[in-house]
Motif scaffolding. Sequence first.
Motif, short mmCIF file in Angstrom:
data_model
loop_
_atom_site.label_atom_id
_atom_site.label_comp_id
_atom_site.label_asym_id
_atom_site.label_seq_id
_atom_site.Cartn_x
_atom_site.Cartn_y
_atom_site.Cartn_z
N MET A 58 -2.55 1.97 -1.82
CA MET A 58 -2.68 0.56 -2.51
C MET A 58 -2.66 1.31 -3.70
N GLN A 93 -6.63 0.25 -7.76
CA GLN A 93 -8.50 -0.26 -7.67
C GLN A 93 -7.99 -1.83 -7.82
N SER A 94 -7.94 -2.56 -8.28
CA SER A 94 -7.79 -3.86 -8.07
C SER A 94 -7.49 -4.81 -6.68
N ASP A 95 -6.15 -3.08 -5.95
CA ASP A 95 -5.97 -4.44 -4.74
C ASP A 95 -6.64 -3.77 -3.72
N TRP A 96 -7.75 -2.84 -3.76
CA TRP A 96 -8.33 -3.26 -2.74
C TRP A 96 -9.50 -3.91 -2.03
N SER A 97 -10.29 -5.06 -3.21
CA SER A 97 -10.26 -6.71 -2.31
C SER A 97 -9.52 -6.99 -1.16
N MET A 133 -6.77 -5.35 0.32
CA MET A 133 -6.53 -4.11 1.55
C MET A 133 -8.37 -4.01 2.41
N LYS A 134 -9.27 -4.58 1.86
CA LYS A 134 -10.55 -4.36 2.32
C LYS A 134 -10.46 -4.69 3.46
N THR A 173 -8.59 5.93 3.19
CA THR A 173 -7.61 4.81 1.72
C THR A 173 -7.96 6.29 0.56
N ARG A 174 -6.29 5.43 -0.16
CA ARG A 174 -6.34 6.56 -0.67
C ARG A 174 -5.29 5.21 -1.66
N ILE A 175 -5.52 5.42 -3.69
CA ILE A 175 -5.35 4.84 -4.20
C ILE A 175 -3.74 5.49 -4.92
#
Length: 158
Positions: free
Chosen positions: A8, A11-15, A17-18, A33-35
């Motif tokens: 992603m 970090q804000s994309d994790w919500s 991509m989770k 998982t990686r940013i």
Amino acid sequence: MADVGIIMGSQSDWSTMKAAADILDELGVVYETRIVSAHRTPDRLWDYGKSAVERGLKAIVAGAGGAAHLPGMMASKTRVPVIGVPVQTKALSGVDSLYSIVQMPRGYPVATMAIGGAANAGLMAAQILALSDPALAERLDRWRADLSASIPEEPTDD
């Protein structure tokens, strides 16, 4: 060793991509998982894409918002199938992300999911892997059958 990479842009994309990670967990698929920001960490993007095959990745789920260059740039750096997830944005509700990801030039395809469609991206990655993994194919078939069985035939009053 991970079979799927979930990357992603921030970090804000994790919500968003989770949901891909949750599906892969449910199906017993190993992922990492990686940013990896196409704009802020281009060397990380290049290294990730160039090493994907040798590290054993079989699919990459890439989520990005706004200009959303991550999925396409990743597709340009590896032959591993890339599944793009447009992340919803405040400015244009994710339509900007969708257009950016879906408009890939000939030679660099990205399988593009719906805006926020990380769960389907996880399922698509699992389906790719299931082509050469009979045990995963069986788990995926069971998951789909369970989903179908969970849908009532008639509506109920709640």
